[in-house]
Design a protein around this motif. Structure first.
Motif, PDB file in Angstrom:
ATOM      1  N   ASP A 216       0.827  -1.205   0.000  1.00 25.45           N
ATOM      2  CA  ASP A 216       0.000   0.000   0.000  1.00 25.45           C
ATOM      3  C   ASP A 216       0.864   1.259   0.000  1.00 25.45           C
ATOM      4  OD1 ASP A 216      -2.166  -1.674   0.039  1.00 25.45           O
ATOM      5  OD2 ASP A 216      -2.605  -1.391   2.177  1.00 25.45           O
ATOM      6  N   TYR A 217       1.952   1.239   0.755  1.00 24.82           N
ATOM      7  CA  TYR A 217       2.812   2.415   0.808  1.00 24.82           C
ATOM      8  C   TYR A 217       3.488   2.661  -0.535  1.00 24.82           C
ATOM      9  CZ  TYR A 217       6.498   5.644   2.130  1.00 24.82           C
ATOM     10  OH  TYR A 217       7.335   6.738   2.192  1.00 24.82           O
ATOM     11  N   THR A 218       4.005   1.611  -1.169  1.00 19.99           N
ATOM     12  CA  THR A 218       4.705   1.790  -2.443  1.00 19.99           C
ATOM     13  C   THR A 218       3.753   2.169  -3.577  1.00 19.99           C
ATOM     14  OG1 THR A 218       4.586  -0.607  -2.875  1.00 19.99           O
ATOM     15  CG2 THR A 218       6.583   0.229  -1.807  1.00 19.99           C
ATOM     16  N   LEU A 219       2.478   1.855  -3.427  1.00 17.40           N
ATOM     17  CA  LEU A 219       1.505   2.271  -4.442  1.00 17.40           C
ATOM     18  C   LEU A 219       1.172   3.755  -4.351  1.00 17.40           C
ATOM     19  CD1 LEU A 219      -1.008  -0.738  -4.449  1.00 17.40           C
ATOM     20  CD2 LEU A 219       0.439   0.003  -6.360  1.00 17.40           C
ATOM     21  N   GLN A 220       1.222   4.312  -3.144  1.00 20.01           N
ATOM     22  CA  GLN A 220       0.865   5.725  -2.999  1.00 20.01           C
ATOM     23  C   GLN A 220       2.081   6.655  -2.934  1.00 20.01           C
ATOM     24  OE1 GLN A 220       1.105   7.806   0.033  1.00 20.01           O
ATOM     25  NE2 GLN A 220       2.394   6.266   1.054  1.00 20.01           N
ATOM     26  N   ARG A 221       3.289   6.075  -2.847  1.00 14.60           N
ATOM     27  CA  ARG A 221       4.510   6.885  -2.765  1.00 14.60           C
ATOM     28  C   ARG A 221       5.094   7.086  -4.163  1.00 14.60           C
ATOM     29  NH1 ARG A 221       7.765  10.665  -1.184  1.00 14.60           N
ATOM     30  NH2 ARG A 221       9.804  10.092  -0.365  1.00 14.60           N
ATOM     31  N   TYR A 222       5.394   8.327  -4.513  1.00 13.63           N
ATOM     32  CA  TYR A 222       5.934   8.651  -5.833  1.00 13.63           C
ATOM     33  C   TYR A 222       7.392   9.085  -5.709  1.00 13.63           C
ATOM     34  CZ  TYR A 222       1.511   8.236  -8.305  1.00 13.63           C
ATOM     35  OH  TYR A 222       0.366   7.735  -8.875  1.00 13.63           O
ATOM     36  N   ILE A 223       8.225   8.534  -6.614  1.00 11.89           N
ATOM     37  CA  ILE A 223       9.649   8.859  -6.691  1.00 11.89           C
ATOM     38  C   ILE A 223       9.960   9.272  -8.129  1.00 11.89           C
ATOM     39  CG2 ILE A 223      12.003   8.005  -6.396  1.00 11.89           C
ATOM     40  CD1 ILE A 223      10.617   8.092  -3.789  1.00 11.89           C
ATOM     41  N   PHE A 224      10.497  10.475  -8.316  1.00 14.33           N
ATOM     42  CA  PHE A 224      10.805  10.979  -9.657  1.00 14.33           C
ATOM     43  C   PHE A 224       9.600  10.883 -10.588  1.00 14.33           C
ATOM     44  CE2 PHE A 224      14.928   9.198  -8.103  1.00 14.33           C
ATOM     45  CZ  PHE A 224      15.552  10.419  -7.866  1.00 14.33           C
ATOM     46  N   GLY A 225       8.441  11.196 -10.031  1.00 17.60           N
ATOM     47  CA  GLY A 225       7.237  11.240 -10.845  1.00 17.60           C
ATOM     48  C   GLY A 225       6.604   9.891 -11.132  1.00 17.60           C
ATOM     49  N   ARG A 226       7.120   8.810 -10.523  1.00 18.07           N
ATOM     50  CA  ARG A 226       6.572   7.473 -10.748  1.00 18.07           C
ATOM     51  C   ARG A 226       6.227   6.825  -9.409  1.00 18.07           C
ATOM     52  NH1 ARG A 226      10.739   3.968 -14.114  1.00 18.07           N
ATOM     53  NH2 ARG A 226       9.189   2.390 -13.491  1.00 18.07           N
ATOM     54  N   GLN A 227       5.219   5.955  -9.461  1.00 14.71           N
ATOM     55  CA  GLN A 227       4.911   5.171  -8.266  1.00 14.71           C
ATOM     56  C   GLN A 227       6.122   4.345  -7.864  1.00 14.71           C
ATOM     57  OE1 GLN A 227       1.461   2.959  -9.617  1.00 14.71           O
ATOM     58  NE2 GLN A 227       0.259   3.794  -7.907  1.00 14.71           N
ATOM     59  N   LEU A 228       6.415   4.327  -6.566  1.00 14.93           N
ATOM     60  CA  LEU A 228       7.517   3.490  -6.089  1.00 14.93           C
ATOM     61  C   LEU A 228       7.271   2.025  -6.456  1.00 14.93           C
ATOM     62  CD1 LEU A 228      10.118   3.146  -4.475  1.00 14.93           C
ATOM     63  CD2 LEU A 228       8.740   3.131  -2.378  1.00 14.93           C
ATOM     64  N   ALA A 229       6.011   1.618  -6.432  1.00 11.41           N
ATOM     65  CA  ALA A 229       5.681   0.227  -6.747  1.00 11.41           C
ATOM     66  C   ALA A 229       5.919  -0.127  -8.207  1.00 11.41           C
ATOM     67  CB  ALA A 229       4.220  -0.055  -6.389  1.00 11.41           C
ATOM     68  N   SER A 230       6.110   0.863  -9.073  1.00 12.36           N
ATOM     69  CA  SER A 230       6.308   0.571 -10.497  1.00 12.36           C
ATOM     70  C   SER A 230       7.740   0.157 -10.817  1.00 12.36           C
ATOM     71  CB  SER A 230       5.934   1.803 -11.332  1.00 12.36           C
ATOM     72  OG  SER A 230       6.860   2.865 -11.126  1.00 12.36           O
ATOM     73  N   TYR A 231       8.662   0.364  -9.883  1.00 17.16           N
ATOM     74  CA  TYR A 231      10.055   0.001 -10.129  1.00 17.16           C
ATOM     75  C   TYR A 231      10.238  -1.519 -10.004  1.00 17.16           C
ATOM     76  CZ  TYR A 231      11.284   4.934 -10.001  1.00 17.16           C
ATOM     77  OH  TYR A 231      11.374   6.274 -10.274  1.00 17.16           O
ATOM     78  N   GLN A 232      11.007  -2.064 -10.926  1.00 21.09           N
ATOM     79  CA  GLN A 232      11.139  -3.520 -11.010  1.00 21.09           C
ATOM     80  C   GLN A 232      11.713  -4.126  -9.735  1.00 21.09           C
ATOM     81  OE1 GLN A 232      14.073  -5.352 -13.789  1.00 21.09           O
ATOM     82  NE2 GLN A 232      12.265  -6.295 -14.736  1.00 21.09           N
ATOM     83  N   ALA A 233      12.693  -3.467  -9.141  1.00 21.82           N
ATOM     84  CA  ALA A 233      13.317  -4.015  -7.924  1.00 21.82           C
ATOM     85  C   ALA A 233      12.297  -4.113  -6.789  1.00 21.82           C
ATOM     86  CB  ALA A 233      14.494  -3.146  -7.504  1.00 21.82           C
ATOM     87  N   VAL A 234      11.406  -3.136  -6.704  1.00 19.00           N
ATOM     88  CA  VAL A 234      10.379  -3.161  -5.670  1.00 19.00           C
ATOM     89  C   VAL A 234       9.390  -4.288  -5.956  1.00 19.00           C
ATOM     90  CG1 VAL A 234       8.481  -1.871  -4.629  1.00 19.00           C
ATOM     91  CG2 VAL A 234      10.634  -0.712  -5.169  1.00 19.00           C
TER      92      VAL A 234
END
Length: 373
Positions: free
Chosen positions: A248-266
């Motif tokens: 839930d946190y990575t879905l609502q947290r944005y890093i460099f304009g992208r959802q944190l959850a969208s990064y492959q490592a996450v």
């Protein structure tokens, strides 16, 4: 073998989950820690009134008369919310010990009081650092008098009775002792998990009763298997809660304009944690089925469930903390509840190394051909 809950068990799961979602919120947990309270006594009374404490205690002794799987279901929801009540100590350890090794008179005396929540129980096994053991016990029982020390003992500051692992006549045994008596000293200890308090118990010629319906070593083996399975479910509940918190946190947290959850490592870390969760859940359900049916190999199933659940919970709690970044280490975030509980449960009843050795010994004994006389 069934690896799914039936309708009754799913309904019980929903009832417990609904109650805990309302009464064991993160804010209420923080309040207990701030007030240095040992438990949520109101929640405990509600659990008793709804029959949850007596779920697996036979009706003849004031319980509901369900089975160990129902106890597993409740334990899972307890782990999901890090519920601040002594359910594991009083029901999964004390009541189970008395059911296994108590006489009819002892069961009739203590089980109704445990089921009603009138009395809180705990189990005292370890005598300082190290895993629980059956040999070299310094705590002695002779002529119904108990002397020795036990630490750390969970929930001892609020318990009325304690089942103590003792040496009696040179053999391991179980004894039940009332803590509010001369000869018993309870000294609180500070622990890593602020929602599960521990204490040191010192006994000096205290009055105690032997739980002698079953040989002590056999009673402890059975109790340890049952406790490991119940704790595995508690860890499964905690694993799922920590995983969903991270998701839930990575879905609502944005890093460099992208959802944190969208990064492959996450994504990969969350997926690996999910795999660990489902593996732990499968092993826990298989162990519960073996316990319910009294099938051969309960010890191996309990050890496997314990190992899988410990790994899953530690992984989920750690990933949850890391994926929250700097805020995850703060008091305001909720990560620390599961991180602390995961670390505590990883050593409760013995470490992963202890349970690995136990599993290896059990499999070796099972696969060793019997020698001809």
């Amino acid at each position: 073998m069934s690896l799914a809950l039936n309708d009754t068990q799913r309904e019980l799961k929903g009832q417990v989950a609904s109650l805990l979602a309302e009464r064991a919120t993160a804010d209420s947990l923080r309040r207990l820690i701030t007030e240095d309270a040992s438990w949520n006594e109101g929640l405990w009374r509600t659990f008793a009134d709804l029959g949850f404490l007596g779920a697996a205690i036979p009706e003849a002794y004031g319980g509901v008369g369900l089975g160990p799987t129902e106890l597993c279901v409740i334990a899972e929801e307890m782990g999901r919310t890090v519920a601040p009540i002594p359910f594991f100590s009083s029901i999964c350890l004390t009541a189970e010990a008395i059911l296994i090794a108590g006489s009819e008179a002892q069961k009739a005396k203590w089980l109704p009081r445990l089921a009603s929540g009138e009395v809180v129980g705990t189990l005292a096994w370890t005598e300082g650092p190290g895993a629980p053991r059956l040999t070299g016990l310094a705590t002695q029982l002779a002529n119904n008098r108990l002397s020795g020390s036990k630490s750390p003992v969970p929930d001892a500051t609020i318990a009325g009775i304690c089942v103590v692992v003792v040496s009696s006549g040179g053999r391991p045994a179980l004894a039940v002792v009332e803590l509010a008596q001369p000869g018993v000293t309870v000294t609180p200890m500070r622990g890593f998990d602020q929602l599960r308090h521990h204490a040191r118990l010192d006994f000096v010629d205290a009055s105690a009763e032997l739980l002698g319906a079953v040989d002590g070593a056999e009673a402890l083996r059975r109790l340890e298997d049952r406790a490991a399975i119940y704790e595995a479910f508690e860890q499964v509940g905690g694993t799922e809660a920590a995983l969903y918190m991270a998701r839930d946190y990575t879905l609502q947290r944005y890093i460099f304009g992208r959802q944190l959850a969208s990064y492959q490592a996450v994504k990969h870390n969350l997926a690996n944690t999910l795999v660990s969760l489902e593996l732990a859940r499968s092993n826990a359900l298989a162990a519960a089925d073996a316990l319910e049916s009294d099938a051969p190999g309960v010890t191996a199933s309990a050890a496997t469930a314990r190992l899988a659940a410990t790994r899953a919970y530690e992984t989920a709690a750690r990933e949850n903390l890391q994926l929250h970044g700097g805020i995850g280490f703060t008091w305001a975030a909720n990560c620390h509840f599961h991180y602390r509980r995961a670390r505590l449960l990883a050593l409760n009843l013995g470490s992963a190394e202890v349970w690995t050795d136990r599993l290896i010994d059990e499999l070796r004994a099972r696969n060793t051909p019997a020698r001809a006389a």
